[in-house]
Design a protein around this motif. Structure first.
Motif, short mmCIF file in Angstrom:
data_model
loop_
_atom_site.label_atom_id
_atom_site.label_comp_id
_atom_site.label_asym_id
_atom_site.label_seq_id
_atom_site.Cartn_x
_atom_site.Cartn_y
_atom_site.Cartn_z
N VAL A 1 5.44 11.93 115.29
CA VAL A 1 6.06 10.82 115.77
C VAL A 1 7.67 10.75 115.78
CG1 VAL A 1 6.46 8.36 116.06
CG2 VAL A 1 4.07 9.45 115.61
N ASN A 2 8.25 10.95 114.66
CA ASN A 2 9.76 11.19 114.33
C ASN A 2 10.29 12.53 115.16
OD1 ASN A 2 11.91 10.46 113.06
ND2 ASN A 2 11.70 12.48 112.13
N THR A 3 9.46 13.60 115.20
CA THR A 3 10.11 14.75 115.89
C THR A 3 10.10 14.52 117.38
OG1 THR A 3 9.17 16.09 114.22
CG2 THR A 3 9.83 16.98 116.28
N LEU A 4 9.13 13.94 117.85
CA LEU A 4 9.22 13.75 119.28
C LEU A 4 10.31 12.82 119.66
CD1 LEU A 4 7.91 13.81 122.25
CD2 LEU A 4 6.41 11.63 121.69
N ALA A 5 10.62 11.65 118.89
CA ALA A 5 11.58 10.85 119.12
C ALA A 5 13.10 11.37 118.98
CB ALA A 5 11.57 9.49 118.24
N GLN A 6 13.48 12.34 118.15
CA GLN A 6 14.47 12.96 117.89
C GLN A 6 14.64 14.07 119.14
OE1 GLN A 6 14.50 15.15 114.13
NE2 GLN A 6 14.83 13.28 112.99
N SER A 7 13.53 14.54 119.54
CA SER A 7 13.67 15.41 120.79
C SER A 7 14.32 14.92 122.06
CB SER A 7 12.39 16.21 121.16
OG SER A 7 12.02 16.89 119.97
N LYS A 8 13.47 13.35 122.28
CA LYS A 8 13.91 12.82 123.48
C LYS A 8 15.40 12.43 123.30
CE LYS A 8 9.50 10.68 124.35
NZ LYS A 8 8.44 9.24 124.38
N THR A 9 15.82 12.04 122.06
CA THR A 9 17.25 11.75 121.77
C THR A 9 18.28 13.05 122.26
OG1 THR A 9 16.71 10.02 120.28
CG2 THR A 9 19.14 10.80 120.30
N ASN A 10 17.62 14.02 121.93
CA ASN A 10 18.53 15.23 121.94
C ASN A 10 18.72 15.58 123.46
OD1 ASN A 10 18.89 15.52 119.24
ND2 ASN A 10 17.07 17.13 119.04
N VAL A 11 17.76 15.60 124.26
CA VAL A 11 17.56 15.61 125.68
C VAL A 11 18.66 14.78 126.40
CG1 VAL A 11 16.43 15.30 127.78
CG2 VAL A 11 15.42 16.45 125.85
#
Length: 390
Positions: A134-144
């Motif tokens: 869950v945390n990795t997906l949220a960080q990836s969206k923020t990076n985009v």
């Protein structure tokens, strides 16, 4: 015979001694005339365009191309200059690559999240694995999102490499040359200064604090510039700025004067000698010198004296048609320190006495032969000219 000679000599002596003490009095007069009297405040200032814009750049770089020069007429949105875009294009490419990488990471994070969720629902994955997905997906969206913002910023900076005119007007200053490097690290460098309309100018005058109380909005103004010493330009007080300027303990206030310039004679930066008309009246006027004239009894005539009421209030003396003096009480109005309006007591054409010039033709301290000379000799004579002898 001897008695007759002595009597003649004594008579001549008395006449000569009397002539030594007689003074001729000539009055300086001026007519009361219909004229306009003004109360004014003088100052100096500088001619400036009403609307003036400094055009700069928000990015650093080398000036690659300049499309305008001094005095060029430009339109709003016209391309003025271009900066070298090589570095800015590379930053855009880097930002695009970062965004692509961020989107790839987001795809992997989304796939990992989907797998972990299925396993977690079947109780085949631990709680820690699920939370990490869950945390990795949220960080990836923020990076985009961040990568997209960086790309947008790089594209904006690339657009800043093209300098456009914000208004219609005339280029009055070009501060850069082709090939010059401009740095926008701390302050925005000014590349061009554009005046909107040179037919509408204004004068920024510095008025002393002792005179600023007389200045009002809408007052008429006359000024001249050194370039046209015989021309007088007209204006109107448009603004009185409250911010004081202190120079060497001298306090002044800036007064903005609207100055139409239909012939475009006035150039930005010209020094203007300003006269602000604070009051203006028209009527019968005299020189203020006349108010200070007071005749003596000798001027008025042997044994005569000035009227008692002439010492009370304000008055002037006029020269009558018969050559005498007459006192007139007057009520004065506006004065410019040279002329003063007479509201009552005088009429146009009255000859007002300004001063008196006493000229003694025979000095009393000089020895004089009181006896007549031989027949045919020339004695002393007096030239009266145009002076009136009293």
């Amino acid at each position: 015979m001897k008695k007759q000679i002595i009597a003649t000599a004594l008579t001549a002596a008395v006449l000569l001694l009397g002539g030594c003490n007689r003074n001729r009095v000539s009055f300086n007069t001026a007519p009361a005339e219909e004229q306009t009297v003004r109360s004014t405040v003088t100052s100096t200032g500088f001619v400036q365009p009403v609307d003036k814009v400094d055009v700069g750049t928000q990015v650093s770089g080398i000036i690659e191309k300049i499309n305008v020069d001094f005095n060029s007429h430009v339109k709003r949105g016209q391309l003025l200059a271009e900066l070298d875009k090589s570095t800015l294009n590379e930053k855009v490419n880097q930002a695009e690559a970062t965004l692509t990488s961020a989107k790839s990471d987001l795809t992997f994070s989304q796939q990992n999240y989907d797998r972990t969720k299925i396993l977690f629902d079947q109780q085949a994955a631990t709680q820690a694995a699920w939370e990490q997905a869950v945390n990795t997906l949220a960080q990836s969206k923020t990076n985009v999102v961040n990568a997209q913002a960086s790309l947008d910023q790089a594209r904006v900076n690339l657009s800043y490499a093209e300098i456009y005119s914000p208004i219609d007007g005339v280029v009055i200053n070009r501060a850069v040359d082709q090939g010059q490097t401009v740095a926008a690290s701390f302050n925005t460098p000014v590349l061009f200064t554009i005046a909107n309309d040179l037919t509408k100018m204004q004068v920024e005058a510095d008025v002393d604090e002792a005179d600023i109380g007389q200045v009002r909005l809408g007052q008429k103004v006359e000024f001249n510039v050194d370039a046209y010493p015989d021309d007088t330009f007209n204006g109107t007080v448009q603004q009185i700025r409250l911010q004081p300027t202190v120079t060497n303990n001298v306090v002044t206030y800036t007064v903005i004067i609207e100055a139409p310039n239909p012939d475009e004679k006035l150039f930005p930066g010209m020094t203007a000698n300003v006269t602000i008309i604070t009051r203006e009246e028209r009527g019968v006027a005299i020189l203020t010198e006349a108010l200070n004239f007071h005749p003596t009894a000798q001027m008025l005539g042997r044994g005569a004296s000035a009227p008692a009421d002439s010492l009370k209030g304000q008055g002037v003396w006029i020269e009558t048609a018969s050559g005498g003096l007459e006192h007139r009480k007057v009520v004065t109005g506006l004065s410019d320190r040279v002329n003063v309006i007479v509201e009552s007591g005088l009429e146009a054409g009255d000859m007002v006495v300004l001063s008196v010039a006493t000229d003694s033709k025979v000095p009393t301290n000089r020895a004089t032969n009181i006896f007549p000379g031989p027949p045919g000799s020339s004695g002393s004579s007096r030239r009266t000219g145009g002076a009136r002898v009293m």
